[in-house]
Motif scaffolding. Sequence first.
Motif, mmCIF file in Angstrom:
data_model
loop_
_atom_site.group_PDB
_atom_site.id
_atom_site.type_symbol
_atom_site.label_atom_id
_atom_site.label_comp_id
_atom_site.label_asym_id
_atom_site.label_seq_id
_atom_site.Cartn_x
_atom_site.Cartn_y
_atom_site.Cartn_z
ATOM 1 N N ARG A 82 16.814 57.402 44.651
ATOM 2 C CA ARG A 82 17.268 56.044 44.344
ATOM 3 C C ARG A 82 18.095 56.006 43.065
ATOM 4 N NH1 ARG A 82 13.403 51.843 46.890
ATOM 5 N NH2 ARG A 82 14.275 50.462 45.299
ATOM 6 N N ILE A 83 18.658 57.163 42.684
ATOM 7 C CA ILE A 83 19.495 57.267 41.490
ATOM 8 C C ILE A 83 20.851 57.816 41.889
ATOM 9 C CG2 ILE A 83 19.805 58.443 39.266
ATOM 10 C CD1 ILE A 83 16.758 58.520 38.992
ATOM 11 N N VAL A 84 21.914 57.269 41.302
ATOM 12 C CA VAL A 84 23.267 57.797 41.474
ATOM 13 C C VAL A 84 23.877 57.950 40.089
ATOM 14 C CG1 VAL A 84 24.236 55.467 41.776
ATOM 15 C CG2 VAL A 84 25.523 57.452 42.563
ATOM 16 N N CYS A 85 24.619 59.021 39.884
ATOM 17 C CA CYS A 85 25.262 59.270 38.595
ATOM 18 C C CYS A 85 26.758 59.003 38.687
ATOM 19 C CB CYS A 85 24.997 60.705 38.137
ATOM 20 S SG CYS A 85 23.243 61.048 37.821
ATOM 21 N N GLY A 86 27.339 58.644 37.559
ATOM 22 C CA GLY A 86 28.751 58.300 37.562
ATOM 23 C C GLY A 86 29.464 58.736 36.305
ATOM 24 N N THR A 87 30.764 58.548 36.306
ATOM 25 C CA THR A 87 31.595 58.840 35.140
ATOM 26 C C THR A 87 31.420 57.703 34.147
ATOM 27 O OG1 THR A 87 33.163 59.904 36.624
ATOM 28 C CG2 THR A 87 33.907 59.487 34.385
ATOM 29 N N GLY A 88 30.361 57.768 33.377
ATOM 30 C CA GLY A 88 29.963 56.646 32.552
ATOM 31 C C GLY A 88 29.415 55.540 33.440
ATOM 32 N N SER A 89 28.719 54.584 32.849
ATOM 33 C CA SER A 89 28.264 53.453 33.663
ATOM 34 C C SER A 89 29.447 52.595 34.093
ATOM 35 C CB SER A 89 27.232 52.615 32.904
ATOM 36 O OG SER A 89 27.740 52.153 31.676
ATOM 37 N N ASP A 90 30.589 52.716 33.414
ATOM 38 C CA ASP A 90 31.788 51.954 33.807
ATOM 39 C C ASP A 90 32.151 52.210 35.264
ATOM 40 O OD1 ASP A 90 31.818 51.275 31.166
ATOM 41 O OD2 ASP A 90 33.842 51.981 30.750
ATOM 42 N N GLU A 91 32.118 53.481 35.689
ATOM 43 C CA GLU A 91 32.453 53.777 37.081
ATOM 44 C C GLU A 91 31.504 53.062 38.022
ATOM 45 O OE1 GLU A 91 33.065 57.457 40.250
ATOM 46 O OE2 GLU A 91 31.692 57.734 38.557
ATOM 47 N N LEU A 92 30.226 53.059 37.703
ATOM 48 C CA LEU A 92 29.237 52.466 38.581
ATOM 49 C C LEU A 92 29.352 50.949 38.624
ATOM 50 C CD1 LEU A 92 26.357 54.803 37.432
ATOM 51 C CD2 LEU A 92 27.633 54.943 39.586
ATOM 52 N N ALA A 242 25.710 52.986 49.321
ATOM 53 C CA ALA A 242 27.031 52.363 49.236
ATOM 54 C C ALA A 242 27.842 52.951 48.091
ATOM 55 C CB ALA A 242 26.883 50.852 49.062
ATOM 56 N N LEU A 243 27.210 53.129 46.927
ATOM 57 C CA LEU A 243 27.934 53.679 45.779
ATOM 58 C C LEU A 243 28.307 55.145 46.005
ATOM 59 C CD1 LEU A 243 26.122 52.102 42.688
ATOM 60 C CD2 LEU A 243 27.857 51.140 44.192
ATOM 61 N N ASN A 244 27.420 55.894 46.643
ATOM 62 C CA ASN A 244 27.723 57.292 46.935
ATOM 63 C C ASN A 244 28.908 57.435 47.887
ATOM 64 O OD1 ASN A 244 26.032 59.075 45.450
ATOM 65 N ND2 ASN A 244 24.271 58.436 46.679
ATOM 66 N N ARG A 245 29.100 56.464 48.761
ATOM 67 C CA ARG A 245 30.205 56.530 49.715
ATOM 68 C C ARG A 245 31.564 56.429 49.037
ATOM 69 N NH1 ARG A 245 28.916 54.970 55.299
ATOM 70 N NH2 ARG A 245 26.647 54.861 55.512
ATOM 71 N N ILE A 246 31.627 55.746 47.895
ATOM 72 C CA ILE A 246 32.944 55.466 47.297
ATOM 73 C C ILE A 246 33.130 56.058 45.908
ATOM 74 C CG2 ILE A 246 33.387 53.393 48.652
ATOM 75 C CD1 ILE A 246 32.357 51.707 46.358
ATOM 76 N N ARG A 247 32.117 56.702 45.356
ATOM 77 C CA ARG A 247 32.291 57.329 44.044
ATOM 78 C C ARG A 247 33.110 58.604 44.167
ATOM 79 N NH1 ARG A 247 29.244 61.905 43.446
ATOM 80 N NH2 ARG A 247 27.424 62.139 44.816
ATOM 81 N N GLY A 248 33.567 59.120 43.024
ATOM 82 C CA GLY A 248 34.242 60.399 43.021
ATOM 83 C C GLY A 248 33.281 61.502 43.432
#
Length: 370
Positions: A82-92, A242-248
């Motif tokens: 239930r965790i996703v990581c991103g390029t800073g929280s800005d990306e998320l 949903a976020l994993n589908r569109i993140r880098g």
Amino acid sequence: MTAKRPEMKPYVAQIHAYVPGKSSGKDGKPLVKLSANENPLGSSAAALEARAAAPLPNAYPDPDARELREALGELHGLDPARIVCGTGSDELLNLAAQAYAGAGDEVMFSRFSFAVYDIAAKRCGATPVEVNDTDYTADVDKLLAAVTDKTRVVFIANPNNPTGTYLPANEIARLHAGLPADVLLVVDQAYAEYLEPGEDDGGMALAAAHENVLVTRTFSKIYGLAGERIGWATGAPHIIDALNRIRGPFNVTLAGQSAAVAAVADQDFVARSRDHNNAELARFEKRIAALGNHGLTAIPSKANFSLVRFSGEVTAEQALHAIADAGYAVRHLPGQGLGDCLRITIGKREDMDRIADVLAELTGEANGVS
């Protein structure tokens, strides 16, 4: 005759690019940077060692940041799935708006909140809706009253940037309870680690129990890893999907993942950073309170900065220039409706004393209060 060329979408043309905090004066001379809310203690030694020992950059990083998600899950009692990581929280934050809003939809946030929310709304073609605050603090009743059948995402920064104000758990719960079930509530906790132990807005519990809450955090503030651009979020499985589908696909670097895993393990550094910040913030707010007769007010802050309002003879612009002349960069935010304020990152003790002295000199006070 004007030659044809590609034209940006109208909603992109409406975006005002994010303006970062300055680090140099008009003459190009470097200033002590207290304009970006960076950690004055630097980074954990363990994180720096892990960053230096990371695999060579010829290989792609783990696209799922598995080890980092597991470390975060263990620290916060969360399921890593239930965790996703991103390029800073800005990306998320941007991905949350992109996944759940678009043309004809509304993305809501409070006045005097993080500038990225407006950008995130416009990037996906949605309409940003800015709701009036009360005393520089998000107002739950006003937010709920502004909800329409077009509302798809509500952003709330807690503690808030750039004001430092805070909504307690009962207010966050009331906001969530008042939203329609198909509206995503995003609780941006970039500064949550600066809260005192036991102080909790309940955002993660809401994200664990409900289908429409996303909580975002960052390694850029108390962890001192702003340069590595690492953020993370937690929420219901369908939101993470949903976020994993569109993140880098490889959005967190090898070095960044290594440093972040080590930083999570070094909670002593986090505690030292929190203790330093809260002690120096209290001292600085006391110095500003002593200048209250001259129209200076520090908005009570729960973050690692102080928003100082100038309502007397000394203006924010005058203070900005005087502080720069003393060798410091702080943040003036007229573009966010805060032209009478300066946001000042809490730095080292000597930095805060010097800035307080400059402000005292501007107001005609001979001596500060320690």
